[in-house]
Design an enzyme around this catalytic site. Structure first.
Site, mmCIF file in Angstrom:
data_model
loop_
_atom_site.group_PDB
_atom_site.id
_atom_site.type_symbol
_atom_site.label_atom_id
_atom_site.label_comp_id
_atom_site.label_asym_id
_atom_site.label_seq_id
_atom_site.Cartn_x
_atom_site.Cartn_y
_atom_site.Cartn_z
ATOM 1 N N GLY A 45 -28.879 -48.934 34.433
ATOM 2 C CA GLY A 45 -30.131 -48.293 34.035
ATOM 3 C C GLY A 45 -31.216 -49.360 34.024
ATOM 4 N N ASP A 215 -36.124 -46.547 39.135
ATOM 5 C CA ASP A 215 -35.647 -47.924 39.306
ATOM 6 C C ASP A 215 -36.718 -48.829 39.886
ATOM 7 O OD1 ASP A 215 -33.044 -46.138 39.441
ATOM 8 O OD2 ASP A 215 -32.542 -48.141 38.713
HETATM 9 O O1 MRU Z 1 -26.926 -46.963 39.234
HETATM 10 P P1 MRU Z 1 -27.532 -46.796 37.880
HETATM 11 O O2 MRU Z 1 -26.685 -46.018 36.932
HETATM 12 O O3 MRU Z 1 -28.003 -48.104 37.292
HETATM 13 O O4 MRU Z 1 -28.840 -45.929 38.154
HETATM 14 C C1 MRU Z 1 -29.699 -45.650 37.096
HETATM 15 C C2 MRU Z 1 -30.805 -44.727 37.451
HETATM 16 O O5 MRU Z 1 -30.989 -44.349 38.573
HETATM 17 C C3 MRU Z 1 -31.744 -44.365 36.350
HETATM 18 O O6 MRU Z 1 -32.286 -43.091 36.555
HETATM 19 C C4 MRU Z 1 -32.889 -45.384 36.297
HETATM 20 O O7 MRU Z 1 -32.393 -46.696 36.251
HETATM 21 C C5 MRU Z 1 -33.771 -45.158 35.136
HETATM 22 S S1 MRU Z 1 -32.933 -45.471 33.618
HETATM 23 C C6 MRU Z 1 -33.982 -45.163 32.354
#
Ligand code: MRU
Length: 312
Positions: A45, A215
């Site tokens: 995240g 992200d």
């Molecule tokens: O692969 P991840 O679980 O790290 O992906 C996370 C996401 O895509 C979230 O939507 C993003 O990081 C926002 S978290 C507040």
């Protein structure tokens, strides 16, 4: 509960790979361990990665090769590099200054998530809102309170939440494993849906707003987020449903002009041909596994940060 923190001269974090079955905290003392935890998504995240990056610079103790490895551990969420850079900017002043900068990244996240919750809830109209979301954007993706799921939490606390429809989020099931776990702990009504059901349920009029995290947000508003976000944006546009991105200012990357310039992490075959360690495709099947997609800015109704509402 804090997802990530600095405890007894180490990074302490929830091992998210074990949820929802077990809640286990890890104590991390080296950059190598932290990079491994980031790459296997024990910590994940965008905002949580920013804090991990900043605290990791304290562990690196000025070793530039370790700092570079940490900064590059995952490519898409700009928050990781941003957090590393924030702490590394104080290296010349010594370890205490680096630690202070890293703890400020942590504390700023607490305040930012609260502000995003307020602003996002204020933006949405209606008293009994049905929200659709993908991946996990709750406290597990930040420090204590999340971004898009932080808005959900604020709506719930104000009695304005009817229900959340959470996409399961293949391949790693952040929606099924983590978002449902957090919503249950909040006492917020929710149902889990297959990823492919999202656009159809939007078309059927079962959703008042789609809320997602991010992200990396390019300078023109194009937004990289978990794979499946773009399909929801297309479905929301067709259904006339607001599609709202909730993310801290640190996720906005002015150095990336548009979505075409965002590096999208490909996580390889294994996560696709297996589901939680069980093979579901014939031996030898090849896969394609982009972990994120890019939603063009014209499909985004609003971007909510801790400081402002941007209408791309
Ligand atoms: O692969 P991840 O679980 O790290 O992906 C996370 C996401 O895509 C979230 O939507 C993003 O990081 C926002 S978290 C507040």
């Amino acid at each position: 509960m804090r997802t990530i923190d600095w405890v007894d001269d180490a990074v302490e974090l929830v091992d998210q790979t074990l949820l929802p079955d077990k809640l286990v905290m890890l104590r991390i003392h080296t950059v190598a361990e932290l990079v491994e935890a980031i790459q296997r998504l024990a910590v994940r995240g965008a905002p949580a990665l920013g804090v991990a990056g900043a605290l990791g610079v304290v562990l690196a103790d000025g070793d530039s090769a370790q700092i570079a490895a940490l900064r590059a551990a995952r490519p898409t969420a700009v928050n990781l590099a941003w957090g590393v850079d924030r702490a590394a900017a104080r290296l010349a002043e010594g370890r205490e200054a680096v630690l202070a900068a890293a703890l400020k990244v942590r504390d700023d996240d607490l305040a930012a998530c609260r502000a995003m919750g307020e602003r996002g809830a204020g933006l949405l109209e209606g008293d009994r809102l049905r929200i659709m979301t993908v991946c996990n954007t709750g406290g597990l993706a930040a420090v204590e309170r999340g971004t898009a799921l932080g808005v959900v939490q604020t709506l719930h606390e104000r009695g304005r939440l009817a229900e959340v429809l959470a996409l399961e989020t293949r391949p790693l099931l952040q929606g099924a494993r983590l978002t449902t776990w957090e919503l249950a702990r909040m006492g917020a009504p929710h149902r889990l849906i297959a990823d492919s059901a999202g656009p159809y349920l939007l078309a059927r009029g079962e959703v008042d707003a789609v809320l997602i995290g991010a992200d990396r947000i390019a300078a023109n508003g194009d937004t990289a987020n978990k794979i499946g976000s773009y399909a929801l944006a297309l479905g929301a546009e067709r259904a006339g449903v607001p599609f709202v991105v909730v993310a801290p200012e640190s996720t906005i990357d002015p150095g990336t002009p548009s979505g075409d310039h965002i590096e999208i992490e490909d996580r390889g075959d294994e996560e696709i041909v297996n589901v939680r360690g069980v093979r579901v495709a014939p031996e030898g099947t090849r896969a394609l596994n982009p972990a994120f997609d890019v939603t063009p800015h014209d499909l985004i109704s609003a971007i909510v940060t801790e400081q402002r509402v941007i209408r791309p």
